[in-house]
Design a protein around this motif. Sequence first.
Motif, mmCIF file in Angstrom:
data_model
loop_
_atom_site.group_PDB
_atom_site.id
_atom_site.type_symbol
_atom_site.label_atom_id
_atom_site.label_comp_id
_atom_site.label_asym_id
_atom_site.label_seq_id
_atom_site.Cartn_x
_atom_site.Cartn_y
_atom_site.Cartn_z
ATOM 1 N N UNK A 1 124.890 62.295 44.909
ATOM 2 C CA UNK A 1 124.716 63.602 45.538
ATOM 3 C C UNK A 1 125.334 63.630 46.934
ATOM 4 N N UNK A 2 125.236 62.503 47.650
ATOM 5 C CA UNK A 2 125.875 62.400 48.964
ATOM 6 C C UNK A 2 127.392 62.347 48.795
ATOM 7 N N UNK B 1 132.326 54.422 49.817
ATOM 8 C CA UNK B 1 133.428 53.739 50.496
ATOM 9 C C UNK B 1 133.108 53.523 51.983
ATOM 10 N N UNK B 2 133.830 52.587 52.568
ATOM 11 C CA UNK B 2 133.640 52.315 53.993
ATOM 12 C C UNK B 2 134.570 53.179 54.832
ATOM 13 N N UNK B 3 134.198 53.348 56.084
ATOM 14 C CA UNK B 3 135.017 54.109 57.017
ATOM 15 C C UNK B 3 136.314 53.355 57.316
ATOM 16 N N UNK C 1 129.158 58.064 54.123
ATOM 17 C CA UNK C 1 127.985 58.900 53.956
ATOM 18 C C UNK C 1 126.788 58.182 54.551
ATOM 19 N N UNK C 2 125.669 58.902 54.677
ATOM 20 C CA UNK C 2 124.481 58.340 55.315
ATOM 21 C C UNK C 2 123.500 57.860 54.252
ATOM 22 N N UNK D 1 122.546 63.172 53.245
ATOM 23 C CA UNK D 1 122.053 61.800 53.408
ATOM 24 C C UNK D 1 121.167 61.453 52.226
ATOM 25 N N UNK D 2 121.004 60.151 52.011
ATOM 26 C CA UNK D 2 120.160 59.635 50.928
ATOM 27 C C UNK D 2 119.127 58.685 51.517
#
Length: 342
Positions: free
Chosen positions: A93-94, A120-122, A296-297, A101-102
């Motif tokens: 969903x995020x 994925x990473x930033x 994402x958070x 956020x999750x």
Amino acid sequence: MTDLTLALDAMGGDHGPHITVPATLQALRLYPFLKVILVGHQDQISPLLDGAEDDIRQRIVLIHTTEVVSMSDRPVHALRNRKQSSMRLAIELVRDGRAQACVSAGNTGALMAISKVLLKTLSGIDRPALVSCLPSVNGKPVYLLDLGANVSCCSETLFQFAVMGSVLSEAVDNNEQPKVALLNVGIEEIKGNDQVQQAGQLLQLTPQINYQGFIEGDDIYSGKVDVIVCDGFVGNITLKTSEGIAKLLVHQLKQGLTQGFFVRLMAKLIAPRINSVLNQMNPDHYNGASLIGLRGIVVKSHGSADEAAYLQAISLAVTEAQRRLPQMIEQRLESILLDINN
């Protein structure tokens, strides 16, 4: 206030919906702008929503699934074989932009693996880090990372953790120029392994980070710094040891206050102050560890969290989403790397 949507893994943790759902209702009452998507078994969740106010129910969406990531599932197994689990669907969903956020109290390793693959990473981040807030003697929050997501780390990874921790402190606590230190076996420059020493050298060459040098374990709660960086092996042991000591002190204090008539009488007179101190020592008061470095958070709650502790994790997710933490980290890291390359 702009509406905000959280995806909650309702089945995660030791107690599942019996904790996550009541805590969710508390959060919806606390934050009128909040909407939630509860992911889990409808037959277990729906009865716990009975009696909730109409305006609260209107801000809840329930996604039904019977599959759950167990605490014994290995991360790779959960990633490959739990594709309809409440944890995975909440993270999706995020990823898909339906939630900002999750929050999950489920299996930490599985949460890390699924989040990294889906979100994925930033840019500029090799590995996400698990970070949590600790108390200090001066009342200021102290952020410790990594807490176990990465058992071993190279110097570049520790450097990235320092940048992310610094931005987190800025974003959550409005703390300008947070003080950052590396956890080590001594404060002298010659102490520590190669990874820690090399990470210290990188940070010394980075004026955008307010690097304070090395810090020892007995200064973690001193409030001398705002962010403490270490690898996940050291961080996890440090956190679990701290929680164990806190529980021991609370137990010993409670036991000591019940021995003798005069002591019990005095305890009643100062009960409000005692309860305040006990609450500050309770690890649940600082519940909620963030997986930072992702696009994402994702917030991890203690598996054994009660309603109040799970509410703390939800509140942390709300704050990070409001501050758009991933975007802040990415922008700051890009700026720092650009200055280094120039």
